[in-house]
Design a protein around this motif. Structure first.
Motif, mmCIF file in Angstrom:
data_model
loop_
_atom_site.group_PDB
_atom_site.id
_atom_site.type_symbol
_atom_site.label_atom_id
_atom_site.label_comp_id
_atom_site.label_asym_id
_atom_site.label_seq_id
_atom_site.Cartn_x
_atom_site.Cartn_y
_atom_site.Cartn_z
ATOM 1 N N PRO A 134 2.424 -0.815 -5.018
ATOM 2 C CA PRO A 134 3.229 -1.827 -4.870
ATOM 3 C C PRO A 134 3.391 -2.563 -3.657
ATOM 4 O O PRO A 134 3.836 -3.772 -3.376
ATOM 5 N N ALA A 135 2.878 -1.705 -2.575
ATOM 6 C CA ALA A 135 2.995 -2.367 -0.988
ATOM 7 C C ALA A 135 2.146 -3.491 -1.067
ATOM 8 O O ALA A 135 2.369 -4.289 -0.052
ATOM 9 N N HIS A 136 1.002 -3.592 -1.678
ATOM 10 C CA HIS A 136 0.052 -4.563 -1.772
ATOM 11 C C HIS A 136 0.498 -5.840 -2.398
ATOM 12 O O HIS A 136 -0.371 -6.844 -2.389
ATOM 13 N N LEU A 137 1.654 -5.685 -3.192
ATOM 14 C CA LEU A 137 1.964 -6.826 -4.242
ATOM 15 C C LEU A 137 2.044 -8.111 -3.356
ATOM 16 O O LEU A 137 1.579 -9.121 -3.874
ATOM 17 N N PRO A 138 2.958 -8.270 -2.372
ATOM 18 C CA PRO A 138 3.121 -9.436 -1.832
ATOM 19 C C PRO A 138 1.714 -10.306 -1.374
ATOM 20 O O PRO A 138 1.781 -11.520 -1.608
ATOM 21 N N THR A 176 7.709 1.364 -11.805
ATOM 22 C CA THR A 176 7.121 0.928 -12.884
ATOM 23 C C THR A 176 5.610 1.703 -12.585
ATOM 24 O O THR A 176 5.218 2.146 -13.661
ATOM 25 N N ARG A 177 5.018 1.789 -11.622
ATOM 26 C CA ARG A 177 3.823 2.336 -11.176
ATOM 27 C C ARG A 177 3.795 3.964 -11.658
ATOM 28 O O ARG A 177 2.869 4.333 -12.331
ATOM 29 N N GLU A 178 4.957 4.470 -11.203
ATOM 30 C CA GLU A 178 4.970 6.013 -11.714
ATOM 31 C C GLU A 178 5.143 6.185 -13.104
ATOM 32 O O GLU A 178 4.324 7.099 -13.665
ATOM 33 N N ALA A 179 5.744 5.176 -13.862
ATOM 34 C CA ALA A 179 5.735 5.175 -15.141
ATOM 35 C C ALA A 179 4.334 5.026 -15.834
ATOM 36 O O ALA A 179 4.002 5.671 -17.098
ATOM 37 N N TYR A 180 3.748 4.054 -15.300
ATOM 38 C CA TYR A 180 2.297 3.992 -15.665
ATOM 39 C C TYR A 180 1.538 5.144 -15.713
ATOM 40 O O TYR A 180 0.756 5.563 -16.574
#
Length: 210
Positions: free
Chosen positions: A141-145, A166-170
Motif C-alpha cells: 500500500p505504500a506504493h498506492l499514491p 485489505t492487503r492482509e485480508a487478500y
C-alpha cells in the motif's frame, strides 16, 4: 459435431493501482488470438445498473460499512445473473476486474465487518458461483499514491491502515485456497506478470504453452 468448450471464469484482485486492468487486457488479447470468446467485465460497473451503483458507492456521499457492503452485493447479484452466468453457459471466457474476494478483503478486512457475514452475503448474491482462477496482484500500500492516475475515490481515500488491512485480508484468502489463487508481486514487469498469468490460466483453456 465439435463440442462446445466449457466456460472459464477468471478474476483479478488486488489493491488499486496494482495493474489489474492491464493484465486483464493482456490475457484477453492472448485468449482471443486462439479463437475463444472473451467477456471483459468489472465490479462494480459491469452492467448498466452496475455503472450507476459504481458511481454511488465510489463517488457518492459517504455511507456506513454495512450499506457499502449491500450496494456491492446488489451489483454483484445482477452482474452474475445477467452477464457472467449467460457468458459461461455459452462457453465464453469471463475475465472480471474484482469479484467476491474484493468484498471479503475491503468490507471484511478494510472496513472490519464480520468476515462470515460478508461471505454469506456475497455467496448468496452470486448463488455460489466462484472463479476457476483468481489472480492477486499484490501491491504494498505504500506504493498506492504513486500509482493513482486520477482523483482518488472513497476507497482510495480510506487511509493507510485500511489498505494494510485489505492487503492482509487478500493474502489470508489466497493462503486458504492456493489451488484457486495465483499471488504475484505487482512490482514485477508487465511482460513477466503476463507470462505467469498465462501459464496459470492455460490449463483451464486446454492449452499447454504460453
Amino acid at each position: 459435431m465439435r463440442s462446445q468448450p466449457p466456460g472459464v471464469f477468471v478474476s483479478f484482485e488486488g489493491g488499486d493501482g496494482a495493474g489489474k486492468t492491464t493484465q486483464l487486457e493482456l490475457l484477453a488479447t492472448w485468449i482471443e488470438q486462439a479463437g475463444r470468446e472473451v467477456v471483459r467485465t468489472r465490479e462494480p460497473g459491469g452492467t448498466a445498473i452496475g455503472r450507476t451503483l459504481r458511481d454511488l458507492v465510489l463517488h457518492g456521499e459517504d455511507v456506513d460499512a454495512r450499506t457499502e457492503a449491500l450496494l456491492y452485493a446488489t451489483d454483484r447479484a445482477h452482474h452474475v445473473a445477467s452477464l457472467v452466468r449467460p457468458a459461461l453457459a455459452r462457453g465464453a471466457v469471463v475475465l472480471t476486474d474484482r469479484y467476491v474476494d474484493s468484498s471479503l478483503a475491503y468490507q471484511a478486512g478494510g472496513r472490519e465487518l464480520a468476515a462470515d457475514d460478508v461471505r454469506r452475503l456475497s455467496m448468496w448474491a452470486v448463488d455460489g458461483l466462484m472463479p476457476d482462477v483468481t489472480i492477486l496482484l499484490d501491491l504494498d500500500p505504500a506504493h498506492l499514491p504513486a500509482r493513482l492516475t486520477a482523483a482518488p475515490d472513497r476507497l482510495e481515500r480510506a487511509g493507510s491502515a485500511f489498505h494494510v488491512r485489505t492487503r492482509e485480508a487478500y493474502l489470508g484468502l489466497a493462503a486458504r485456497e492456493p489451488e484457486r489463487w495465483l499471488v504475484l508481486d505487482a512490482a514485477l514487469g508487465r511482460a513477466e506478470l503476463a507470462a505467469q498469468v498465462r501459464a496459470r490460466v492455460a490449463p483451464r483453456l486446454g492449452r499447454t504453452g504460453t
